[in-house]
Design an enzyme around this catalytic site. Structure first.
Site, short mmCIF file in Angstrom:
data_model
loop_
_atom_site.label_atom_id
_atom_site.label_comp_id
_atom_site.label_asym_id
_atom_site.label_seq_id
_atom_site.Cartn_x
_atom_site.Cartn_y
_atom_site.Cartn_z
N CYS A 130 -5.79 -2.85 2.37
CA CYS A 130 -5.56 -2.77 3.81
C CYS A 130 -6.84 -2.85 4.65
O CYS A 130 -7.34 -3.92 4.86
CB CYS A 130 -4.73 -1.53 4.14
SG CYS A 130 -3.88 -1.69 5.75
N LYS A 142 -9.73 2.60 -2.44
CA LYS A 142 -9.99 2.00 -1.14
C LYS A 142 -11.34 2.46 -0.60
O LYS A 142 -11.64 3.66 -0.53
CB LYS A 142 -8.87 2.40 -0.18
CG LYS A 142 -8.92 1.76 1.19
CD LYS A 142 -7.64 2.11 1.95
CE LYS A 142 -7.59 1.51 3.33
NZ LYS A 142 -6.30 1.81 4.00
N GLU A 188 0.82 -1.21 0.00
CA GLU A 188 0.00 0.00 0.00
C GLU A 188 0.86 1.26 0.00
O GLU A 188 1.88 1.35 0.69
CB GLU A 188 -0.90 -0.02 1.24
CG GLU A 188 -1.84 1.17 1.37
CD GLU A 188 -2.68 1.11 2.63
OE1 GLU A 188 -3.69 1.82 2.70
OE2 GLU A 188 -2.32 0.35 3.56
#
Length: 295
Positions: free
Chosen positions: A154, A117, A44
């Site tokens: 994540c 995300k 990430e």
């Protein structure tokens, strides 16, 4: 589409400048391709230190517009090597709107897909809500010339809904570019359970969806703020198969390439014997879209 192909996650220390991180990641992608990897995933926010340890407007300068430095460099590299590359980056969409995003770049250098995300955390030293607008592209499986790729990022890893909705679109692999670690002061007391929970929840995604799951994490202590302990990224990147079996596991503190084979015949056999998709009671799942179910 192949019935078997090789995937890799790259675990790195990225506590450096954008130019150095770009050069470093390109070299590690080349190493992975030389070892036979056909789909390669970076951690990430590859191009900088993990700046979300504080809320500082100066850090917005680390963002880049779509199809600029990162895309140009990795597009050329993907075409040169004939591989798929997942490139997580800090996206500047416009002034005031920024995303934590990832390119999925195909073997010919074209953009196979873009993911933003969806779940954004706000915890001590993980102040991501200050920087990132929640994604608006939804959960997607991206067709590539190698295979069907799902990419989440994540904090998305804690949500079974994200894994399920991606897998239902045909994802053969769920990739999780990640920056997760310990608060040094908490490591001794909570560290083992925190790391174990991370492993367990994603192994559960693999089992529940009959997919391969691959996580690419950072390593190293990133301590760029004065009078703080920083964050110690715990590494331990891994790849698991569709029964949650560990196919490759990295150390906590070394830069590494992890590789594994995706076998679609094996995946199909697992789904035939554990038909979780078949037995879903979609007629009773309507309440899943509610924040809470009031009694």
């Amino acid at each position: 589409m192949k019935r078997k192909y090789s995937i890799a996650v790259v675990q790195l220390n990225l506590n450096d400048t954008a130019a150095n991180n770009l050069k470093k990641c390109m070299e590690w992608v080349k190493k992975a391709a030389k070892q036979g990897a056909e789909v390669i995933c970076l951690p990430e926010l590859y191009s900088s230190h993990y700046f979300c340890q504080s809320e500082d407007v100066d850090n917005f300068a680390l963002a880049e517009p779509l199809y600029s430095t990162s895309f140009i460099a990795f597009s050329e590299l993907a075409k040169e090597l004939g591989v798929v590359i997942i490139v997580p980056f800090f996206e500047k969409r416009m002034a005031g709107i920024y995303h934590n995003s990832a390119y999925i770049i195909d073997t010919d250098g074209s953009e196979a897909g873009l993911y933003r995300k969806m779940h954004i955390p706000d915890d001590p030293h993980f102040y991501e809500k200050f920087y990132f607008t929640p994604g608006d592209l939804g959960f997607k499986t991206i067709p590539t010339k190698v295979g069907q790729i799902g990419t989440l990022i994540c904090w998305d890893q804690w949500y079974p809904e994200a894994a399920r909705l991606t897998a239902l679109q045909g994802a053969e692999v769920l990739f999780y570019p990640t920056a997760i670690g310990w608060h040094p002061s908490e490591k001794e007391k909570y560290g083992t359970n925190q790391h174990g929970a991370w492993m367990n929840v994603m192994k559960g995604h693999a089992v529940a969806n009959g997919t391969y799951v691959a996580a690419a994490n950072r390593i190293g202590l990133e301590k760029y703020l004065p009078d703080t302990d920083g964050l110690e990224f715990w590494g331990a990147s891994f790849i698991v198969g569709p029964q949650g079996e560990i196919l490759a596991q990295a150390s906590h503190d070394q830069e590494e390439i992890l590789m594994a084979e995706v076998d679609l015949d094996h995946q199909e056999n697992v789904r035939q014997n554990w038909p979780f998709f078949r037995d879903r009671r979609i007629d009773f799942y309507g309440n899943i879209t509610k924040r809470a179910i009031e009694k």
